[in-house]
Design a protein around this motif. Sequence first.
Motif, short mmCIF file in Angstrom:
data_model
loop_
_atom_site.label_atom_id
_atom_site.label_comp_id
_atom_site.label_asym_id
_atom_site.label_seq_id
_atom_site.Cartn_x
_atom_site.Cartn_y
_atom_site.Cartn_z
N ILE A 1 0.84 -1.19 0.00
CA ILE A 1 0.00 0.00 0.00
C ILE A 1 0.88 1.25 0.00
CG2 ILE A 1 -1.69 1.31 1.37
CD1 ILE A 1 -2.68 -1.42 2.43
N PRO A 2 0.60 2.20 -0.87
CA PRO A 2 1.45 3.40 -0.92
C PRO A 2 1.37 4.22 0.37
CG PRO A 2 0.15 3.18 -2.93
CD PRO A 2 -0.39 2.18 -1.95
N ASP A 3 2.50 4.80 0.74
CA ASP A 3 2.57 5.75 1.84
C ASP A 3 2.18 7.12 1.28
OD1 ASP A 3 3.53 7.74 3.64
OD2 ASP A 3 4.92 6.30 4.51
N PHE A 4 1.13 7.74 1.83
CA PHE A 4 0.64 9.00 1.27
C PHE A 4 1.69 10.10 1.30
CE2 PHE A 4 -4.21 8.30 2.04
CZ PHE A 4 -4.17 7.22 1.18
N ALA A 5 2.57 10.08 2.29
CA ALA A 5 3.60 11.12 2.37
C ALA A 5 4.54 11.02 1.17
CB ALA A 5 4.38 11.00 3.67
N GLU A 6 4.99 9.80 0.86
CA GLU A 6 5.88 9.61 -0.28
C GLU A 6 5.15 9.86 -1.60
OE1 GLU A 6 7.53 5.73 0.00
OE2 GLU A 6 8.55 6.09 1.91
N LEU A 7 3.92 9.37 -1.67
CA LEU A 7 3.13 9.54 -2.88
C LEU A 7 2.88 11.03 -3.15
CD1 LEU A 7 1.43 8.26 -5.14
CD2 LEU A 7 -0.47 8.10 -3.50
N SER A 8 2.55 11.77 -2.11
CA SER A 8 2.27 13.19 -2.27
C SER A 8 3.52 13.97 -2.69
CB SER A 8 1.72 13.78 -0.97
OG SER A 8 0.43 13.27 -0.70
N GLU A 9 4.68 13.53 -2.24
CA GLU A 9 5.92 14.20 -2.63
C GLU A 9 6.12 14.09 -4.14
OE1 GLU A 9 10.73 14.03 -1.63
OE2 GLU A 9 9.29 12.90 -0.40
N ARG A 10 5.89 12.90 -4.68
CA ARG A 10 6.05 12.72 -6.12
C ARG A 10 4.94 13.44 -6.89
NH1 ARG A 10 7.82 7.67 -4.01
NH2 ARG A 10 5.76 6.68 -4.16
N LEU A 11 3.73 13.39 -6.37
CA LEU A 11 2.60 14.04 -7.04
C LEU A 11 2.75 15.56 -7.01
CD1 LEU A 11 -0.08 13.50 -8.46
CD2 LEU A 11 -1.19 13.50 -6.22
N MET A 12 3.22 16.08 -5.89
CA MET A 12 3.43 17.53 -5.78
C MET A 12 4.47 18.00 -6.79
SD MET A 12 2.59 20.34 -4.11
CE MET A 12 1.84 19.80 -2.57
N ALA A 13 5.49 17.21 -7.01
CA ALA A 13 6.52 17.58 -7.98
C ALA A 13 5.97 17.57 -9.40
CB ALA A 13 7.70 16.62 -7.87
N ALA A 14 5.01 16.68 -9.66
CA ALA A 14 4.45 16.56 -11.01
C ALA A 14 3.42 17.63 -11.32
CB ALA A 14 3.83 15.17 -11.19
N THR A 15 2.47 17.86 -10.39
CA THR A 15 1.35 18.75 -10.71
C THR A 15 0.89 19.62 -9.54
OG1 THR A 15 -0.26 17.01 -10.16
CG2 THR A 15 0.42 17.21 -12.49
N GLY A 16 1.56 19.56 -8.41
CA GLY A 16 1.17 20.39 -7.28
C GLY A 16 0.02 19.83 -6.46
N TRP A 17 -0.33 18.56 -6.67
CA TRP A 17 -1.38 17.91 -5.89
C TRP A 17 -0.78 17.10 -4.74
CZ3 TRP A 17 -6.84 17.27 -6.27
CH2 TRP A 17 -7.44 18.06 -7.24
N GLN A 18 -1.63 16.78 -3.78
CA GLN A 18 -1.24 15.86 -2.71
C GLN A 18 -2.43 14.98 -2.35
OE1 GLN A 18 -0.67 17.76 1.23
NE2 GLN A 18 -1.28 19.68 0.23
N VAL A 19 -2.16 13.88 -1.69
CA VAL A 19 -3.19 12.95 -1.25
C VAL A 19 -3.30 13.03 0.26
CG1 VAL A 19 -3.93 10.53 -1.22
CG2 VAL A 19 -2.66 11.42 -3.18
N VAL A 20 -4.53 13.19 0.75
CA VAL A 20 -4.75 13.27 2.20
C VAL A 20 -5.75 12.20 2.61
CG1 VAL A 20 -4.18 15.71 2.37
CG2 VAL A 20 -6.54 15.05 1.90
N ALA A 21 -5.54 11.64 3.79
CA ALA A 21 -6.40 10.57 4.28
C ALA A 21 -7.62 11.15 4.98
CB ALA A 21 -5.63 9.66 5.24
N VAL A 22 -8.77 10.49 4.78
CA VAL A 22 -10.01 10.86 5.46
C VAL A 22 -10.65 9.57 5.97
CG1 VAL A 22 -10.45 13.00 4.20
CG2 VAL A 22 -11.24 10.83 3.26
N PRO A 23 -11.56 9.68 6.96
CA PRO A 23 -12.14 8.48 7.55
C PRO A 23 -13.17 7.78 6.69
CG PRO A 23 -13.08 10.43 8.56
CD PRO A 23 -11.97 10.90 7.68
N GLY A 24 -13.61 8.40 5.62
CA GLY A 24 -14.64 7.85 4.75
C GLY A 24 -15.15 8.96 3.85
N LEU A 25 -16.38 8.83 3.38
CA LEU A 25 -16.98 9.88 2.56
C LEU A 25 -17.15 11.15 3.38
CD1 LEU A 25 -19.65 7.68 0.76
CD2 LEU A 25 -17.47 8.48 -0.16
N VAL A 26 -16.83 12.27 2.79
CA VAL A 26 -16.84 13.54 3.51
C VAL A 26 -17.95 14.44 2.96
CG1 VAL A 26 -14.36 13.39 3.96
CG2 VAL A 26 -15.19 14.66 1.96
#
Length: 290
Positions: free
Chosen positions: A66-91
Amino acid sequence: MAEAQNERPSGTAADWTIPQDWARYTAVEHATWDKLFARQSAMLPSRVAPEFIAGLDILRLSRPGIPDFAELSERLMAATGWQVVAVPGLVPEDVFFDHLANRRFVAGRFIRTPEQLDYLQEPDIFHDVFGHVPLLANPVFADYMQAYGQGGQRAAGMGMIDKLARLYWYTVEFGLIRSDAGLRLYGAGIVSSYGESVFALDDPSPNRLGFDLKRLMRTKYRIDDYQQNYFVIDSFKDLLRQTLETDFGPLYEALEEEPDIEIETILPTDKVYTRGTQAYFRDRGTPGNV
């Protein structure tokens, strides 16, 4: 988009985010991710938009576990300025739109059990991350997602969330895209589902229709099974262009005056890629329309 609880659970931040707590995942959970990833990545290359495959590579999602969101967000931020954040379910909708408008993609942190590989009612981390995040590494699609979040904030103030939700459903979740090699998948609800990855392109049952913004936003959709309609965009650039160039105020006014379109309907003005037989849906019944 699905209905979410509106009372913020204890332990969440004001924006409904929570720590992913990557270290808590078990060996079984990592193995479930790997099994799902291997199954989808083996069958998608000839079916999915090439931008999706490029996103898998850019984000290194083929690494085991399973991807680590911190590492994933670092690569995604470098590509397009996005990040992934965890939530408990539908918000709640306002929270969801605020995150998208600020280039944050919300993802559930739980993963389905080995007994649920083929179907899960609530989106899990595999749907959210494998299905959605690779295209966020594409600059054009990343801009479309931000524009959708900003549009959602405006729609909320006009009481038109239900109409705008259809745009998300028929593009971000269940969209098809035209290519020189034929139709290809890009919607997260399809690419994260083994069964629908086949059904959406190969089955004779569903209609496959050309993208038309107003028509799409009048069209009901299924929440309980494979889709009866798939809408086909010409390109991500064209999808973004139409979204940015459309004045949604007059569009919403027009939509209020016109009736919803039943799912299986084909209009004389539709561009028809496939006139579906609807046989699959007649055999199963057609509840669950929104």
